[in-house]
Scaffold this motif. Structure first.
Motif, PDB file in Angstrom:
ATOM      1  N   LYS A   1     -96.966  49.635-144.474  1.00 54.53           N
ATOM      2  CA  LYS A   1     -97.199  49.405-145.900  1.00 54.53           C
ATOM      3  C   LYS A   1     -96.040  48.691-146.594  1.00 54.53           C
ATOM      4  O   LYS A   1     -96.187  48.240-147.734  1.00 54.53           O
ATOM      5  CB  LYS A   1     -97.460  50.741-146.604  1.00 54.53           C
ATOM      6  CG  LYS A   1     -98.742  51.407-146.119  1.00 54.53           C
ATOM      7  CD  LYS A   1     -98.951  52.781-146.713  1.00 54.53           C
ATOM      8  CE  LYS A   1    -100.201  53.429-146.152  1.00 54.53           C
ATOM      9  NZ  LYS A   1    -100.283  54.856-146.464  1.00 54.53           N
ATOM     10  N   PHE A   2     -94.893  48.604-145.918  1.00 54.46           N
ATOM     11  CA  PHE A   2     -93.700  47.986-146.516  1.00 54.46           C
ATOM     12  C   PHE A   2     -92.991  47.124-145.481  1.00 54.46           C
ATOM     13  O   PHE A   2     -92.885  47.523-144.317  1.00 54.46           O
ATOM     14  CB  PHE A   2     -92.731  49.063-147.012  1.00 54.46           C
ATOM     15  CG  PHE A   2     -93.294  49.925-148.112  1.00 54.46           C
ATOM     16  CD1 PHE A   2     -93.186  49.539-149.444  1.00 54.46           C
ATOM     17  CD2 PHE A   2     -93.946  51.115-147.815  1.00 54.46           C
ATOM     18  CE1 PHE A   2     -93.710  50.331-150.449  1.00 54.46           C
ATOM     19  CE2 PHE A   2     -94.479  51.910-148.832  1.00 54.46           C
ATOM     20  CZ  PHE A   2     -94.358  51.518-150.148  1.00 54.46           C
ATOM     21  N   SER A   3     -92.474  45.961-145.930  1.00 55.13           N
ATOM     22  CA  SER A   3     -91.573  45.152-145.108  1.00 55.13           C
ATOM     23  C   SER A   3     -90.150  45.508-145.516  1.00 55.13           C
ATOM     24  O   SER A   3     -89.859  45.595-146.712  1.00 55.13           O
ATOM     25  CB  SER A   3     -91.787  43.663-145.361  1.00 55.13           C
ATOM     26  OG  SER A   3     -93.111  43.285-145.044  1.00 55.13           O
ATOM     27  N   GLY A   4     -89.258  45.688-144.552  1.00 56.87           N
ATOM     28  CA  GLY A   4     -87.877  46.034-144.856  1.00 56.87           C
ATOM     29  C   GLY A   4     -87.738  47.515-145.174  1.00 56.87           C
ATOM     30  O   GLY A   4     -88.685  48.293-145.029  1.00 56.87           O
ATOM     31  N   THR A   5     -86.558  47.896-145.640  1.00 56.70           N
ATOM     32  CA  THR A   5     -86.252  49.314-145.863  1.00 56.70           C
ATOM     33  C   THR A   5     -86.509  49.682-147.320  1.00 56.70           C
ATOM     34  O   THR A   5     -85.940  49.079-148.234  1.00 56.70           O
ATOM     35  CB  THR A   5     -84.800  49.611-145.481  1.00 56.70           C
ATOM     36  OG1 THR A   5     -84.615  49.221-144.122  1.00 56.70           O
ATOM     37  CG2 THR A   5     -84.483  51.087-145.633  1.00 56.70           C
ATOM     38  N   VAL A   6     -87.378  50.673-147.501  1.00 56.01           N
ATOM     39  CA  VAL A   6     -87.817  51.107-148.832  1.00 56.01           C
ATOM     40  C   VAL A   6     -87.743  52.635-148.877  1.00 56.01           C
ATOM     41  O   VAL A   6     -88.163  53.301-147.926  1.00 56.01           O
ATOM     42  CB  VAL A   6     -89.272  50.645-149.095  1.00 56.01           C
ATOM     43  CG1 VAL A   6     -89.799  51.175-150.412  1.00 56.01           C
ATOM     44  CG2 VAL A   6     -89.356  49.127-149.052  1.00 56.01           C
ATOM     45  N   TRP A   7     -87.194  53.174-149.969  1.00 55.71           N
ATOM     46  CA  TRP A   7     -87.060  54.627-150.125  1.00 55.71           C
ATOM     47  C   TRP A   7     -87.900  55.100-151.296  1.00 55.71           C
ATOM     48  O   TRP A   7     -87.944  54.445-152.340  1.00 55.71           O
ATOM     49  CB  TRP A   7     -85.583  54.992-150.345  1.00 55.71           C
ATOM     50  CG  TRP A   7     -84.726  54.619-149.182  1.00 55.71           C
ATOM     51  CD1 TRP A   7     -83.866  53.568-149.107  1.00 55.71           C
ATOM     52  CD2 TRP A   7     -84.640  55.293-147.920  1.00 55.71           C
ATOM     53  NE1 TRP A   7     -83.254  53.549-147.873  1.00 55.71           N
ATOM     54  CE2 TRP A   7     -83.705  54.585-147.125  1.00 55.71           C
ATOM     55  CE3 TRP A   7     -85.272  56.421-147.380  1.00 55.71           C
ATOM     56  CZ2 TRP A   7     -83.389  54.975-145.822  1.00 55.71           C
ATOM     57  CZ3 TRP A   7     -84.948  56.811-146.082  1.00 55.71           C
ATOM     58  CH2 TRP A   7     -84.018  56.095-145.327  1.00 55.71           C
TER      59      TRP A   7
END
Ligand code: MN
Length: 138
Positions: A18-24
Motif C-alpha cells: 500500500k506504500f512505496s518507501g518507508t511510512v509510519w
C-alpha cells in the motif's frame, strides 16, 4: 470517557503493498458505532508515498510538517505545505506522500460507510508518475 494512552499504541510501519518507501502510522482514533470517525498521523520519509487509492466517503488531509505531494488521477501533482488542508471527494483516485527530498507528515481523517467500508487500494505509484513536475504552488 476513555483515555487511550500513547504507550498502548506503538507506531506501525505502512505495508509495502500500500506504500512505496518507508511510512509510519500513528493511530489517532478508530471510532466505534455510531461513530464512523477515523484519523491517523502518517509520517512519510523522503520519496515515500501511498499507492493509488480511493475513499468511499472521501478524506481530509491536514498537513503537519515537512513538504508533501498529492495528485488526483489525470491532474498535475500538487505541492503541500504545513497548515494546508486537502479535501478529497468520495471515490476519487489519488495518492499522497512526501516530496522527493523532504520528510512529510499529515493527519488523515475519513469516515467509513455504514457497512464499515474504508479505503480501496490499487497499484503502487510508479517512479515516472511520482517524478512528474508539480504544479506551481498557489
Ligand atoms: Mn487518500
Amino acid at each position: 470517557m476513555k483515555v487511550v494512552r500513547a504507550t498502548a499504541r506503538p507506531t506501525k510501519q505502512g505495508p509495502a503493498d500500500k506504500f512505496s518507501g518507508t511510512v509510519w502510522q500513528d493511530e489517532v482514533v478508530v471510532g466505534t458505532a455510531p461513530s464512523r470517525m477515523r484519523a491517523t498521523i502518517v509520517s512519510f520519509t523522503p520519496g515515500a508515498r501511498t499507492a493509488w487509492h480511493t475513499h468511499p466517503v472521501g478524506q481530509v488531509l491536514y498537513c503537519l510538517s515537512g513538504i508533501g505531494r498529492v495528485q488526483r488521477k489525470g491532474e498535475p501533482v500538487q505541492i503541500l505545505n504545513p497548515g494546508d488542508t486537502v479535501m478529497i471527494p468520495p471515490e476519487v483516485m489519488h495518492w499522497h506522500g512526501a516530496a522527493p527530498d523532504r520528510l512529510f507528515a499529515h493527519m488523515a481523517m475519513s469516515e467509513s460507510t455504514d457497512k464499515g467500508e474504508t479505503t480501496s487500494w490499487y497499484e503502487l505509484v510508479s517512479e515516472a508518475e511520482y517524478k512528474q513536475p508539480p504544479a506551481a504552488a498557489a
